[in-house]
Design a protein around this motif. Sequence first.
Motif: not given
Lengths: 468, 282
Positions: A222, A243-245, A260, A262-263, A402, B89-90, B216-217, B219-222, B235
């Motif tokens: 990004k 890290g992708l739940p 999730s 992670n959250e 991810n 982002l996005g 939160i992040d 980036t697709g993590m939470c 997401f």
Amino acid sequence: MAEPKKKKQLDLVRRDMPKQQPEIRSHNFSEVALGYAAQTAVEEASRCIQCPKPKCVENCPVEINIPGFIKAISEKDFKRGIKILKEKNCLPAICGRVCPQEEQCEETCVLVKKGGQIAIGRLERFLADWEAVQGKLEMPHLPGKTGKKVAVVGGGPAGLTVAGDLIQLGHEVTIFEALHKMGGVLVYGIPEFRLPKRIVEREVDYLKKLGVKIRTDFVVGKTQSIDSLLEEYDAIFVGSGAGLPWFMEIPGENLNGVYSANEYLTRLNLMKGFLFPEYHTPVKSHKRVAVVGGGNVAMDCARSALRLGAESRIVYRRSREELPARLEEVENAEEEGVIFDFLTLPLKYIGDENGWVKQMEVQRMQLGEPDASGRRRPVPIEGAIEIIEVDAIVCAIGNSPNPLIAQTTPGLEIGKKGNIVADEETGQTSREKIWAAGDVVTGAATVILAMGAGRKAARSMHEYLMSH
Amino acid sequence: MFKVVTSRMIVPNMHLLTLEAPAVAREAKPGQFIILRAEEEGERIPLSISDWDEQMGTVTTIFLNVGRTTDRLSRLVEGQQIPTVVGPLGNATDIEKYGTVLLLGGCYGIGSLFPVARALKQAGNKIITVVEARSSYLLYWEDRYKDYSDEFVRITRDGTKGYKGHVDRLPEIIKDLGVTVDRVIINGCTYCLKRGSDATRALQIPTWVSLNPIMIDGTGMCGVCRVTVGSVTRFACVHGPDFNGHEVDWEELLQRRKTYMPEEVVPLRTSKSKCEEHSQQR
Ligand SMILES: Cc1cc2nc3c(=O)[nH]c(=O)nc-3n(C[C@H](O)[C@H](O)[C@H](O)COP(=O)(O)OP(=O)(O)OC[C@H]3O[C@@H](n4cnc5c(N)ncnc54)[C@H](O)[C@@H]3O)c2cc1C
Ligand SMILES: Cc1cc2nc3c(=O)[nH]c(=O)nc-3n(C[C@H](O)[C@H](O)[C@H](O)COP(=O)(O)OP(=O)(O)OC[C@H]3O[C@@H](n4cnc5c(N)ncnc54)[C@H](O)[C@@H]3O)c2cc1C
Ligand code: SF4
Ligand code: FES
């Protein structure tokens, strides 16, 4: 006249490590295990029989000279001990706390048959902590600069290992990390009560002292693509983790109060939500939390929920024997009062009139025939559908890599599960100049496996850099 | 650390912040956002990118002061620094030649649609810009749109300028302009997105909205930013933020945005009580 040398008696009593009492620790986020005192460490180390062909080492993913460092402890030469340990493991304070030792080194210790296997992990932790209190870190002698530049994507265990290895081989290393703190899962996932964040910070500081440059708040793919980084760097290591739940894709999963893992954990750990409102990221205090899953992640969530004052339960579709979490953590959770609903599969989540989750409909299961993995498969008990009252659900059923880097790096071979395909021995990906290792390659695994794979990748990268 | 280059209130309660973030400025595209933290103990919050300057290495964002972080941001002065700015982002808004595009901006959306207008104009579209606010004194950046918009329409709830009412008046506006609209893009608060999408549904105009769930992040993590679009869970940070407005499950989004509402007022309450304490001492 000297006495004839007597054969040393086997001491089969594993020395306990003091812990905070369950009633107390279930209400705070301070570390649960307190570590060995020096005297206990020496006693425990003295029990090791110093096998000539040490079985423990065979089952250590990074082949630490285990009898070597244990002997040093037994001789009270902690300085030598930490040196031996660090030859193979750059993050001993972390591994000593979170490695699943009972199924690695300790599982193959010759004393296991007699029930008195050496507490290798605790001794590892002891040395690392001893070094930290000594204050004086011994800095390795750095070789001359090679003039080669390496970019490391991701500041988790894999990335930290690669950075540490490559800087000590004379390369210039920069780590790019998406979050505002380094450490990967070690800081955003694993809770403070199991791995204090200052320990991770210490390791990161050490890398900084060695000269590793760090760019946090930088999302590769990004902020800048891998190909664009390659215009400046001679090689790239990708350790972006998994890290992708996952969600179960059952009704009601987007209700308020369904998280999730992670959250849930990121709010608490990375953002220090347990210190809200002093820290600004809110966490909700729930009365009844159900965590779906049975791994380390699920245990961490359940124990966190407990510490925030909730009645906390694990909902797991198999039985206790199949729990993938570390035994020590399962026991900790049990002692602290986490409720376990085994052989229980969520079917759907039910909300109240305001869109908040209030119940979980579950199917009770029984164990059937073994499946491909050799574990007895859970099968539904007909008609055994029940309701569990909850006001929050944490989904801890797994993560996958991810896709961001895969999507923005043309020509990088990607596996079926979204993982980056890399050679197991070298970490080399399908593209020249790009290596990858850790969870992004294997899927969610362990700290030590990520480090071991990172080390192999670093070796391969070094060979490449020196010959190009 | 990221330096504040400009910080000012542009209309009551709405602030403009320009930050030095060269890496973000280099890659920024219309429709993307940043995540920032205003201080070490701070929360991560997403804000749309309203403009950027690659040469200067700066990004600009416009925000409504609603809570703890935006309040803190609104007090920043030039030269101060904040610890986190990450992005862009996005996904960028799809820029193509559609024909006639109607951009509908409310609140901070007037700002975040500006780069979209610019890019769509440069791609050869006819641009109709519709801006909406409670009252005319809350409208801004009209001058900036001049070169990039063929028609400029205002809606104010109190009727002090342009059409009186809400974005529900969109069908009428389109009729009055006598144009065929090929695409509608809406930025702004959730109600504006929802009501705007409702208004274009009957007209069957493809409508894209920039969603703003909790994040939160980024980036697709939470997974906290999940939204249901066309009965699939997405997401917003990695699949969006732009989605087809006619397919969004608005009730769910509005609901999920309220998750932390009771908690968000805690710090306001405590700081108020401190204030009271203070006045009592005096
Ligand atoms: C809650 C939890 C508990 C666990 N408990 C244990 C345990 O007890 N013992 C154990 O051995 N293992 C445990 N694990 C697993 C272990 O933490 C992981 O296997 C290990 O951290 C993987 O390391 P990694 O370096 O591959 O990835 P990660 O630790 O995931 O680090 C990846 C890093 O890359 C960053 N990143 C991702 N994408 C980008 C990008 N595009 N640009 C820049 N940066 C990026 C991420 O932000 C992250 O910091 C646990 C995992 C979790 C989630
Ligand atoms: C992709 C994306 C882009 C965004 N772009 C912008 C932008 O360009 N400008 C901008 O102002 N906002 C934008 N937002 C919304 C912004 O992130 C929130 O306003 C911000 O998180 C509020 O943080 P806070 O700590 O100040 O308030 P909080 O303390 O988190 O919230 C205070 C209270 O206000 C409510 N609230 C939160 N946001 C809003 C809102 N936008 N309108 C009305 N009430 C709200 C909350 O529910 C809460 O009760 C964007 C959101 C997303 C997901
Ligand atoms: S196998 Fe056990 S007893 Fe033997 S060297 Fe290793 S730790 Fe010591
Ligand atoms: S904000 Fe975390 S996944 Fe979108």
